[in-house]
Design an enzyme around this catalytic site. Sequence first.
Site, mmCIF file in Angstrom:
data_model
loop_
_atom_site.group_PDB
_atom_site.id
_atom_site.type_symbol
_atom_site.label_atom_id
_atom_site.label_comp_id
_atom_site.label_asym_id
_atom_site.label_seq_id
_atom_site.Cartn_x
_atom_site.Cartn_y
_atom_site.Cartn_z
ATOM 1 N N LEU A 1 40.859 58.439 33.454
ATOM 2 C CA LEU A 1 42.090 57.653 33.681
ATOM 3 C C LEU A 1 43.357 58.374 33.218
ATOM 4 O O LEU A 1 43.436 58.845 32.101
ATOM 5 C CB LEU A 1 41.971 56.318 32.920
ATOM 6 C CG LEU A 1 43.223 55.431 32.933
ATOM 7 C CD1 LEU A 1 43.548 54.970 34.331
ATOM 8 C CD2 LEU A 1 43.052 54.269 31.988
ATOM 9 N N ASP A 2 44.343 58.397 34.079
ATOM 10 C CA ASP A 2 45.648 58.987 33.750
ATOM 11 C C ASP A 2 45.550 60.447 33.319
ATOM 12 O O ASP A 2 46.371 60.939 32.561
ATOM 13 C CB ASP A 2 46.361 58.197 32.629
ATOM 14 C CG ASP A 2 46.681 56.781 33.056
ATOM 15 O OD1 ASP A 2 46.719 56.517 34.269
ATOM 16 O OD2 ASP A 2 46.885 55.937 32.181
ATOM 17 N N GLU A 3 44.511 61.136 33.786
ATOM 18 C CA GLU A 3 44.346 62.519 33.333
ATOM 19 C C GLU A 3 44.162 63.489 34.486
ATOM 20 O O GLU A 3 43.843 64.649 34.265
ATOM 21 C CB GLU A 3 43.125 62.621 32.401
ATOM 22 C CG GLU A 3 43.327 62.015 31.033
ATOM 23 C CD GLU A 3 44.176 62.896 30.122
ATOM 24 O OE1 GLU A 3 44.648 63.957 30.568
ATOM 25 O OE2 GLU A 3 44.368 62.496 28.964
#
Lengths: 288, 288, 288, 288
Positions: free
Chosen positions: D230-232
């Site tokens: 996530l978000d990476e």
Amino acid sequence: MVNHEPLWILTAQCPSTLGTVDVVTRSLAETENYIVSMNSFDDRATESFSIRVEFRPLSGTASLQRFREIFAERAAGFRMRWQLSDPDHRTKVAILVSKYDHCLNDLLYRYRTGELAIEIPLIISNHPDLQPLADWHGIPYFHLPISPETKSEQEAELWRLITLHQCELVVLARYMQVLSPELSRKLDGKAINIHHSLLPGFKGAKPYHQAWAKGVKLVGATAHYVNDDLDEGPIITQAVQAVDHSHYPEDLVARGQDIESQTLAKAVRYHIEKRVFLHGNRTVVFAD
Amino acid sequence: MVNHEPLWILTAQCPSTLGTVDVVTRSLAETENYIVSMNSFDDRATESFSIRVEFRPLSGTASLQRFREIFAERAAGFRMRWQLSDPDHRTKVAILVSKYDHCLNDLLYRYRTGELAIEIPLIISNHPDLQPLADWHGIPYFHLPISPETKSEQEAELWRLITLHQCELVVLARYMQVLSPELSRKLDGKAINIHHSLLPGFKGAKPYHQAWAKGVKLVGATAHYVNDDLDEGPIITQAVQAVDHSHYPEDLVARGQDIESQTLAKAVRYHIEKRVFLHGNRTVVFAD
Amino acid sequence: MVNHEPLWILTAQCPSTLGTVDVVTRSLAETENYIVSMNSFDDRATESFSIRVEFRPLSGTASLQRFREIFAERAAGFRMRWQLSDPDHRTKVAILVSKYDHCLNDLLYRYRTGELAIEIPLIISNHPDLQPLADWHGIPYFHLPISPETKSEQEAELWRLITLHQCELVVLARYMQVLSPELSRKLDGKAINIHHSLLPGFKGAKPYHQAWAKGVKLVGATAHYVNDDLDEGPIITQAVQAVDHSHYPEDLVARGQDIESQTLAKAVRYHIEKRVFLHGNRTVVFAD
Amino acid sequence: MVNHEPLWILTAQCPSTLGTVDVVTRSLAETENYIVSMNSFDDRATESFSIRVEFRPLSGTASLQRFREIFAERAAGFRMRWQLSDPDHRTKVAILVSKYDHCLNDLLYRYRTGELAIEIPLIISNHPDLQPLADWHGIPYFHLPISPETKSEQEAELWRLITLHQCELVVLARYMQVLSPELSRKLDGKAINIHHSLLPGFKGAKPYHQAWAKGVKLVGATAHYVNDDLDEGPIITQAVQAVDHSHYPEDLVARGQDIESQTLAKAVRYHIEKRVFLHGNRTVVFAD
């Protein structure tokens, strides 16, 4: 056509309550101090009030003297901390550096040209490298080496020098050393650090290498007040610069130097122009 | 945690003299109107003073009513023009367009979401093309064709519609027509135009083509008040965007649309939030 | 982890025709020169082609020698002007200044730290003021006063010094003198000027005062090649900075210094890294 | 004067080795495909090579057909993955949204005006709210509610719709749902998300509230490819906007919408113009 005149600056801060602005402006008007520009902010989050006024004493020192007399008592009623800043005053700044010289060079240039209204009684470093740069500007340079064993002694000497020279502000211009909690507390609100990253993005060591590994498209710099939580003090100003895939970590280091220098210089200017107010861990900055 | 409350806004402007700030803040304090934020500026160049205050009436309409009573007379003594803005008020805006829809689309989006606190009683165009966009937002669209022969009649009708709908602001969202000096004067300080160039760089027609021919590396947009000198009215805000050799004139046209839309929207927001003051041909803008 | 290696740079320019890229890349591949990065652009407006290649000679000087032999003839068939740039080469730069030192100080810093891969055989000024700064960096400083009567002699001496020291680039770091058409032509494509405005906004003298009078919200700087039309040479790069109503002309002068220095330094870097190509009065810049 | 012509785009990626550029340019030249612009980059960190060429087939489809024949075998020898992009092709894009409409509104505007060369066969949302906006643009809208219990079914249906409509790209325009690792893997390199923060600054929920609490002076937006962390995912582009003490969390939310929309639109444009290459968890972006 229009020439700059030197203006006095009044700053004040207190808990939020009715009449805070009024007591300031009324006291200035009654004592014939002419307001040229003014900003105030009442912060709901901390329930605190900050105000900054640039003014011209119409009757010179008489106006100032009368203002001080009248205002001192009134301000006390509001539990205001306040300060009058003389336009002729040069803030005494101690600069702490390590081996990197880009921020120091930039600050010394702005000092030399008078862009920053500061005096620099001394430069302190844990390395001897930047002595020649200090010498050329005629500024005493103190080499205070540091090791884990000598840290507390070194900081004691550092503090002695800062107080001896009556420095009002300490600027960590890529000093590369973490100050002890004790020293940080002594310097609370009076020391500005430049961190070479957009906090809270990449804390700690080698933020440009972290940024590269993450593949960011912007690198940043953050000027903040020092507190006892490393890289976490109240932020004064931040800036970014675009980078791309062709930039390796060593390029980011080089590219970041410009925004580090500019961001630190801007924070120092904001501080000495009394534009920055601490509201808890956040700052109110009346920027221009 | 913190929620926005609607705040009243007081703005005032008058010739420079001692006591201008004081009369404002004292009158607010006496009538129990709580100042939340405030900006003032005394301009040496024009010897005029501007102030903007965001405040909360502690006793509701009673505070406001008392302020109006007290302040009206005092302000007159300073030859102040002043205005109280109700947070519930939606500024009535007439939008003028031609065939380009990017600025209109952007304004309608910000209107629809409430980001811009405006009403749009009508959209006026010299072309029928943008009617469907107006329809979808439920806004009356008036098609007023124009030719050199009919210009004065068209402007008369345009003015009739604007006054009929009690519009307080006219936004030229790429209207592509030069207003007559008569209409410009009627709209003085009440009409905002977006020019697709960094004034005074490239005036007149096809500024992007001029910019390309010159080989500039930045294109810009300028939002300004309309006056009777084409592309020369007081500037409210400006923005730029980087371009390079790979961009031909038609690319610059496309690239520029984003900053045109954003710059115009920002100027409209500044205007309706009462952040803009005219000082001669220059503006004082208390931006946030 | 990754370390920068010094790379050779091949640049070439010729009229547009089929096979321009191919002749370059094929010649490099055949001679075991490894392409690390590459940009090409074929310009419809001028029907000219530009290419820039960063490469690593796999067999060292043998690769380079073979490339030169093979490519010289092939390039001639395309009427290509081309150049091989040794990563160890330091471009010889003459800096021309007047009394302002911000651009000079910035360039000297970047020279001293190696950020700009240049040598500075000499600094020339029409005033003696900046001699100490040159001295500290160990660079010969020539004071060549100028008056309307002595302009042609002064320029003759200036040209003699530039050629004597085999300077490849001349940087006008706020030189404040208009070069004669003759000297401009001699320096065609080899002299970079910084103009303290966003060309073509405010040409000629005192652009910041012009900008203030106009009430602009952005001030800018333009680095461009010198040609015989004052402030009109091909633009290399431009930058802006936000200003507001509180800034008087003298503030704009101060504020503009940072972007002047940075814009000039960037243009110099682009030039010495062979990123800039002249296509008529416009430039192709393969920026990073 | 100059008009845009539609250009074909060739992109290729393979392990670093001698001759990669040459095989591309030679094959194009031999088959009479005229290179208009070109970028290549050989990445030391991942030892991989990426190239992007804009070209004009001089003999139309014959040139293209011959290129395909010649190049396919040669490219295989370099283990190149490559792609030819027809200028008339419109990338099929599925847009996923929740309740926020600013990114959707912006994408639909750019789709409607042709600025983004895309088709949008469908919009999918876990809420019914944005149906009217989709309707006005004539795009099918699928409401697929989601709950922890139905997530896998919902994603199965989502995947079915995406594949049924042969979508080449999925854009998460503030979809507000974390995709499962399975779906993320299926969409590897084919789904773009907008995160409303400067990654890795504030991950997870409510980044603007985190930013406010930290007292940052810049808020940002990050467009990145979706992966199962996530978000990476690999970052495509990022942007920032200045904020100050007067902005509470809800203001940051409002202020951030513009840069979210613009950053997402730019990332989508880079993707469909084949400007983005994955090198491990980092991207090479040949921006314009």
